[in-house]
Write a protein that holds these residues in place. Structure first.
Motif, PDB file in Angstrom:
ATOM      1  N   GLU A  91      10.141  -1.014 -25.908  1.00  0.00           N
ATOM      2  CA  GLU A  91       9.605  -2.222 -26.403  1.00  0.00           C
ATOM      3  C   GLU A  91       9.633  -3.277 -25.565  1.00  0.00           C
ATOM      4  O   GLU A  91       8.542  -4.103 -25.349  1.00  0.00           O
ATOM      5  CB  GLU A  91      10.429  -2.604 -27.786  1.00  0.00           C
ATOM      6  CG  GLU A  91      10.073  -1.715 -28.949  1.00  0.00           C
ATOM      7  CD  GLU A  91      10.998  -1.802 -30.183  1.00  0.00           C
ATOM      8  OE1 GLU A  91      12.093  -2.838 -30.094  1.00  0.00           O
ATOM      9  OE2 GLU A  91      10.971  -1.404 -31.131  1.00  0.00           O
ATOM     10  N   ALA A  92      10.540  -3.464 -24.699  1.00  0.00           N
ATOM     11  CA  ALA A  92      10.828  -4.494 -23.656  1.00  0.00           C
ATOM     12  C   ALA A  92       9.483  -4.299 -22.685  1.00  0.00           C
ATOM     13  O   ALA A  92       8.997  -5.461 -22.319  1.00  0.00           O
ATOM     14  CB  ALA A  92      12.011  -4.492 -22.998  1.00  0.00           C
ATOM     15  N   LEU A  93       9.334  -3.126 -22.190  1.00  0.00           N
ATOM     16  CA  LEU A  93       7.917  -2.825 -21.315  1.00  0.00           C
ATOM     17  C   LEU A  93       6.726  -3.254 -22.100  1.00  0.00           C
ATOM     18  O   LEU A  93       5.903  -3.756 -21.426  1.00  0.00           O
ATOM     19  CB  LEU A  93       7.918  -1.435 -20.967  1.00  0.00           C
ATOM     20  CG  LEU A  93       9.387  -1.097 -19.985  1.00  0.00           C
ATOM     21  CD1 LEU A  93       9.182   0.438 -19.381  1.00  0.00           C
ATOM     22  CD2 LEU A  93       9.979  -1.936 -18.835  1.00  0.00           C
ATOM     23  N   ILE A  94       6.645  -2.592 -23.297  1.00  0.00           N
ATOM     24  CA  ILE A  94       5.496  -2.783 -24.023  1.00  0.00           C
ATOM     25  C   ILE A  94       4.874  -4.242 -24.383  1.00  0.00           C
ATOM     26  O   ILE A  94       3.804  -4.353 -24.164  1.00  0.00           O
ATOM     27  CB  ILE A  94       5.447  -1.691 -25.420  1.00  0.00           C
ATOM     28  CG1 ILE A  94       5.521  -0.504 -25.061  1.00  0.00           C
ATOM     29  CG2 ILE A  94       4.262  -2.276 -26.364  1.00  0.00           C
ATOM     30  CD1 ILE A  94       5.857   0.255 -26.147  1.00  0.00           C
ATOM     31  N   GLN A  95       5.794  -4.967 -24.664  1.00  0.00           N
ATOM     32  CA  GLN A  95       5.490  -6.275 -25.219  1.00  0.00           C
ATOM     33  C   GLN A  95       5.043  -6.970 -23.839  1.00  0.00           C
ATOM     34  O   GLN A  95       4.247  -8.079 -24.218  1.00  0.00           O
ATOM     35  CB  GLN A  95       6.812  -6.868 -25.736  1.00  0.00           C
ATOM     36  CG  GLN A  95       7.311  -6.508 -26.955  1.00  0.00           C
ATOM     37  CD  GLN A  95       6.264  -6.554 -28.123  1.00  0.00           C
ATOM     38  OE1 GLN A  95       5.491  -7.774 -28.333  1.00  0.00           O
ATOM     39  NE2 GLN A  95       6.275  -5.566 -28.992  1.00  0.00           N
ATOM     40  N   LYS A  96       5.303  -6.872 -22.675  1.00  0.00           N
ATOM     41  CA  LYS A  96       5.072  -7.470 -21.564  1.00  0.00           C
ATOM     42  C   LYS A  96       3.735  -6.986 -20.746  1.00  0.00           C
ATOM     43  O   LYS A  96       3.012  -7.574 -20.281  1.00  0.00           O
ATOM     44  CB  LYS A  96       6.035  -7.588 -20.397  1.00  0.00           C
ATOM     45  CG  LYS A  96       7.163  -8.657 -21.135  1.00  0.00           C
ATOM     46  CD  LYS A  96       8.217  -8.996 -20.017  1.00  0.00           C
ATOM     47  CE  LYS A  96       9.253  -9.965 -20.437  1.00  0.00           C
ATOM     48  NZ  LYS A  96      10.153 -10.302 -19.459  1.00  0.00           N
ATOM     49  N   PHE A 116      14.294   1.426  -8.675  1.00  0.00           N
ATOM     50  CA  PHE A 116      13.184   0.282  -8.399  1.00  0.00           C
ATOM     51  C   PHE A 116      13.575  -0.992  -9.748  1.00  0.00           C
ATOM     52  O   PHE A 116      12.964  -1.689  -9.746  1.00  0.00           O
ATOM     53  CB  PHE A 116      11.858   0.812  -8.661  1.00  0.00           C
ATOM     54  CG  PHE A 116      11.485   1.579  -7.843  1.00  0.00           C
ATOM     55  CD1 PHE A 116      10.828   1.070  -6.771  1.00  0.00           C
ATOM     56  CD2 PHE A 116      11.580   3.081  -8.050  1.00  0.00           C
ATOM     57  CE1 PHE A 116      10.208   2.222  -5.696  1.00  0.00           C
ATOM     58  CE2 PHE A 116      10.960   3.977  -7.168  1.00  0.00           C
ATOM     59  CZ  PHE A 116      10.419   3.217  -5.955  1.00  0.00           C
ATOM     60  N   TRP A 117      14.803  -0.945 -10.001  1.00  0.00           N
ATOM     61  CA  TRP A 117      15.349  -1.899 -10.863  1.00  0.00           C
ATOM     62  C   TRP A 117      15.102  -3.430 -10.382  1.00  0.00           C
ATOM     63  O   TRP A 117      14.561  -4.171 -10.890  1.00  0.00           O
ATOM     64  CB  TRP A 117      16.911  -1.687 -10.956  1.00  0.00           C
ATOM     65  CG  TRP A 117      17.340  -2.892 -12.328  1.00  0.00           C
ATOM     66  CD1 TRP A 117      18.057  -3.962 -11.707  1.00  0.00           C
ATOM     67  CD2 TRP A 117      17.345  -2.706 -13.546  1.00  0.00           C
ATOM     68  NE1 TRP A 117      18.384  -4.876 -12.804  1.00  0.00           N
ATOM     69  CE2 TRP A 117      17.739  -3.830 -13.980  1.00  0.00           C
ATOM     70  CE3 TRP A 117      16.561  -1.884 -14.373  1.00  0.00           C
ATOM     71  CZ2 TRP A 117      17.947  -4.049 -15.443  1.00  0.00           C
ATOM     72  CZ3 TRP A 117      16.663  -2.223 -15.772  1.00  0.00           C
ATOM     73  CH2 TRP A 117      17.150  -3.168 -16.199  1.00  0.00           C
ATOM     74  N   ARG A 118      15.548  -3.810  -9.112  1.00  0.00           N
ATOM     75  CA  ARG A 118      15.361  -4.966  -8.842  1.00  0.00           C
ATOM     76  C   ARG A 118      13.860  -5.471  -8.504  1.00  0.00           C
ATOM     77  O   ARG A 118      13.460  -6.625  -8.750  1.00  0.00           O
ATOM     78  CB  ARG A 118      16.181  -5.259  -7.332  1.00  0.00           C
ATOM     79  CG  ARG A 118      17.824  -5.433  -7.474  1.00  0.00           C
ATOM     80  CD  ARG A 118      18.449  -5.758  -6.325  1.00  0.00           C
ATOM     81  NE  ARG A 118      19.733  -5.723  -6.471  1.00  0.00           N
ATOM     82  CZ  ARG A 118      20.614  -6.095  -5.397  1.00  0.00           C
ATOM     83  NH1 ARG A 118      20.063  -6.424  -4.175  1.00  0.00           N
ATOM     84  NH2 ARG A 118      21.925  -6.223  -5.445  1.00  0.00           N
ATOM     85  N   THR A 119      13.240  -4.532  -7.897  1.00  0.00           N
ATOM     86  CA  THR A 119      11.701  -4.814  -7.586  1.00  0.00           C
ATOM     87  C   THR A 119      10.895  -4.834  -8.786  1.00  0.00           C
ATOM     88  O   THR A 119       9.857  -5.657  -8.628  1.00  0.00           O
ATOM     89  CB  THR A 119      11.345  -3.859  -6.504  1.00  0.00           C
ATOM     90  OG1 THR A 119      11.347  -2.521  -6.868  1.00  0.00           O
ATOM     91  CG2 THR A 119      12.110  -4.170  -5.151  1.00  0.00           C
ATOM     92  N   VAL A 120      11.106  -4.106  -9.697  1.00  0.00           N
ATOM     93  CA  VAL A 120      10.140  -3.852 -10.560  1.00  0.00           C
ATOM     94  C   VAL A 120      10.818  -4.083 -12.248  1.00  0.00           C
ATOM     95  O   VAL A 120      10.130  -5.092 -12.696  1.00  0.00           O
ATOM     96  CB  VAL A 120       9.338  -2.565 -10.700  1.00  0.00           C
ATOM     97  CG1 VAL A 120       8.684  -2.343 -11.843  1.00  0.00           C
ATOM     98  CG2 VAL A 120       8.753  -2.189  -9.281  1.00  0.00           C
ATOM     99  N   PHE A 121      11.766  -3.620 -12.466  1.00  0.00           N
ATOM    100  CA  PHE A 121      12.226  -3.341 -13.913  1.00  0.00           C
ATOM    101  C   PHE A 121      13.180  -4.495 -14.304  1.00  0.00           C
ATOM    102  O   PHE A 121      13.017  -4.929 -15.607  1.00  0.00           O
ATOM    103  CB  PHE A 121      12.744  -2.097 -14.276  1.00  0.00           C
ATOM    104  CG  PHE A 121      11.829  -0.924 -14.006  1.00  0.00           C
ATOM    105  CD1 PHE A 121      10.729  -0.695 -15.036  1.00  0.00           C
ATOM    106  CD2 PHE A 121      11.878  -0.101 -12.849  1.00  0.00           C
ATOM    107  CE1 PHE A 121      10.008   0.489 -14.626  1.00  0.00           C
ATOM    108  CE2 PHE A 121      11.154   1.116 -12.750  1.00  0.00           C
ATOM    109  CZ  PHE A 121       9.944   1.212 -13.488  1.00  0.00           C
ATOM    110  N   ASN A 122      13.661  -5.175 -13.436  1.00  0.00           N
ATOM    111  CA  ASN A 122      14.710  -6.364 -13.819  1.00  0.00           C
ATOM    112  C   ASN A 122      13.881  -7.400 -14.604  1.00  0.00           C
ATOM    113  O   ASN A 122      14.660  -8.010 -15.396  1.00  0.00           O
ATOM    114  CB  ASN A 122      15.409  -6.926 -12.533  1.00  0.00           C
ATOM    115  CG  ASN A 122      16.252  -8.019 -12.679  1.00  0.00           C
ATOM    116  OD1 ASN A 122      17.145  -7.617 -13.666  1.00  0.00           O
ATOM    117  ND2 ASN A 122      15.976  -8.897 -12.148  1.00  0.00           N
ATOM    118  N   GLN A 123      12.616  -7.812 -14.315  1.00  0.00           N
ATOM    119  CA  GLN A 123      12.109  -8.566 -15.098  1.00  0.00           C
ATOM    120  C   GLN A 123      11.880  -8.395 -16.357  1.00  0.00           C
ATOM    121  O   GLN A 123      11.653  -9.602 -16.943  1.00  0.00           O
ATOM    122  CB  GLN A 123      10.624  -8.891 -14.179  1.00  0.00           C
ATOM    123  CG  GLN A 123       9.878  -7.745 -14.276  1.00  0.00           C
ATOM    124  CD  GLN A 123       8.467  -7.958 -13.894  1.00  0.00           C
ATOM    125  OE1 GLN A 123       7.677  -8.904 -13.891  1.00  0.00           O
ATOM    126  NE2 GLN A 123       7.959  -6.965 -12.704  1.00  0.00           N
TER     127      GLN A 123
END
Length: 427
Positions: A394-399, A345-352
């Protein structure tokens, strides 16, 4: 003698004819919703409309309003509506020596959930008076958790004579935002309770708030501790432990509270000059053998990462998540499984969340690198493992998360680092 009746020979007397006769079981009229609850709900709704994106600094300015909020929080506690963090943190394994500057006659104000919900404007005014009166407000971890539960809670039914969930939720969101703003600005007047600042690890609910106050009392001699709460039972517990309390009174203002606390501090301790104190700060880590540190951290990273991945998936797919083919976070039993989900799910979800970073090269391909997906085997690989997954989280949490939640997550990740330090010093 004939029985009195309009059909009998004697008939009915004038008084009997005027009586109203009824049959059947009497029905009670529904109890009207008390005006006090309407007033709180209207106050919150009006402030929400006027403030728009700002924090609503409204006040519960009567005893009945304050009691209504306090009763709501007490009932939520008794019904188990809050789920405190239950991570095992019992043993004291590591000691740091730190130098603190004690700013003369310092007073610590420990804030209860019901007080911040009812009197956020008073707390904000106390914050502005903190430097003058040498005040420091402490937000216990339990309060942060309860506010988070209240702003999202949909489990309790609304009753006629109660503050609505919408009103309580809005008050909790304003309180959360206020705490976050203070923490983000590193305002010295408002601090949080760190994970190691506890005496009794098993204390929960109002006992955990009391424990926070007792810890501050123990670790900060010649300072005053004051518990801000409208809970009578908690006030009783505090007073029995020689802690001062402040509850709502008619005409209560921040200026009066600050002046009273400052006067009491000088009365007890006299004038204290600013001075340096070297204190041992104990970092709490689980009482595991050194062979198990890697396993403990691995399992915690796995659980936290699964939780954040599911949060991001729900954020992206919403109610359609159940229809997404091949996704079932409950079947992920290792970080290898987690890496597979991230990759698919990198392209659809986690890439951002990442852009051009190390994590793109790690997960962007259909066959992700598994370098950091296995349990660390020694102290060196443990450090790299913590660095990699802490950065990812941290990248997920901050957003995705809000202020107090970010603080809690950062505390957990800092705990992994503390455990790694303890591990290195153990041999």
């Amino acid at each position: 003698m004939a029985i009195p009746s309009k059909y009998s020979s004697v008939g009915l007397s004038t008084a009997d004819r005027r009586k109203v006769l009824a049959s059947g079981t009497p029905t009670k009229k529904p109890k009207p919703v008390e005006y006090i609850y309407r007033r709180i709900n209207d106050k919150v709704n009006n402030a929400k409309e006027e403030m728009k994106e700002e924090i609503g600094m409204i006040s519960m300015d009567s005893k009945k309003e304050t009691n209504a909020i306090s009763d709501y929080v007490s009932n939520s506690r008794s019904q188990g509506a809050f789920n405190p963090d239950d991570m095992d943190m019992d043993a004291l394994q590591l000691v740091h020596k730190e130098t603190f500057i004690v700013s003369g006659n310092m007073s610590y104000l420990i804030v209860d959930t019901n007080f911040i919900l009812s009197h956020l404007n008073v707390l904000d005014e106390l914050r502005s008076l903190a430097e003058e009166h040498r005040l420091r407000m402490v937000i216990p971890t339990t309060v942060v958790q309860e506010l988070d539960g209240l702003k999202n809670s949909k489990t309790r039914r609304e009753k006629g004579n109660s503050v609505t969930l919408n009103s309580i939720g809005q008050l909790a969101r304003w309180a959360n935002d206020w705490i976050y703003n203070c923490f983000a600005k590193k305002d010295p007047a408002v601090i949080g309770q760190s994970v190691d600042q506890r005496i009794n690890r098993l204390a929960v609910k109002d006992d955990a708030i009391l424990d926070c106050a007792l810890y501050i009392q123990r670790e900060n001699p010649k300072t005053l501790q004051v518990l801000l709460t409208n809970d009578k039972n908690l006030c009783t517990k505090a007073l029995s432990n020689e802690l001062l309390t402040v509850s709502y009174r008619d005409g209560m203002t921040a200026a009066k509270i600050a002046s009273m606390i400052s006067h009491e501090n000088f009365h007890r301790f006299g004038r204290i000059q600013e001075h340096k104190v070297v204190r041992e700060r104990r970092i709490e880590v689980p009482d595991y053998s050194t062979q198990r540190y890697e396993e403990v951290i691995y399992n915690e990273v796995l659980q936290l990462t699964k939780s954040m991945i599911h949060h991001c998936m729900k954020s992206s797919y919403g109610e359609e998540l159940d229809l997404v083919r091949g996704y079932d976070i409950s079947k992920a039993t290792s970080l290898v499984d987690v890496a597979d989900i991230i990759s698919r799910f990198w392209r659809t979800v986690f890439n951002q969340y990442f852009g051009s970073t190390t994590y793109r090269s790690q997960f962007a391909s259909r066959s992700p690198s598994l370098e950091y997906c296995y349990k660390p085997t020694d102290k060196e690989t443990l450090d790299d493992f913590i660095t990699f997954w802490s950065g990812f989280l941290e990248a997920l949490i901050q957003k995705e998360l809000e202020g107090p939640q970010i603080t809690q997550m950062n505390t957990i990740m800092q705990r992994w680092t503390d455990m790694a330090v303890a591990h290195r010093k153990s041999k």
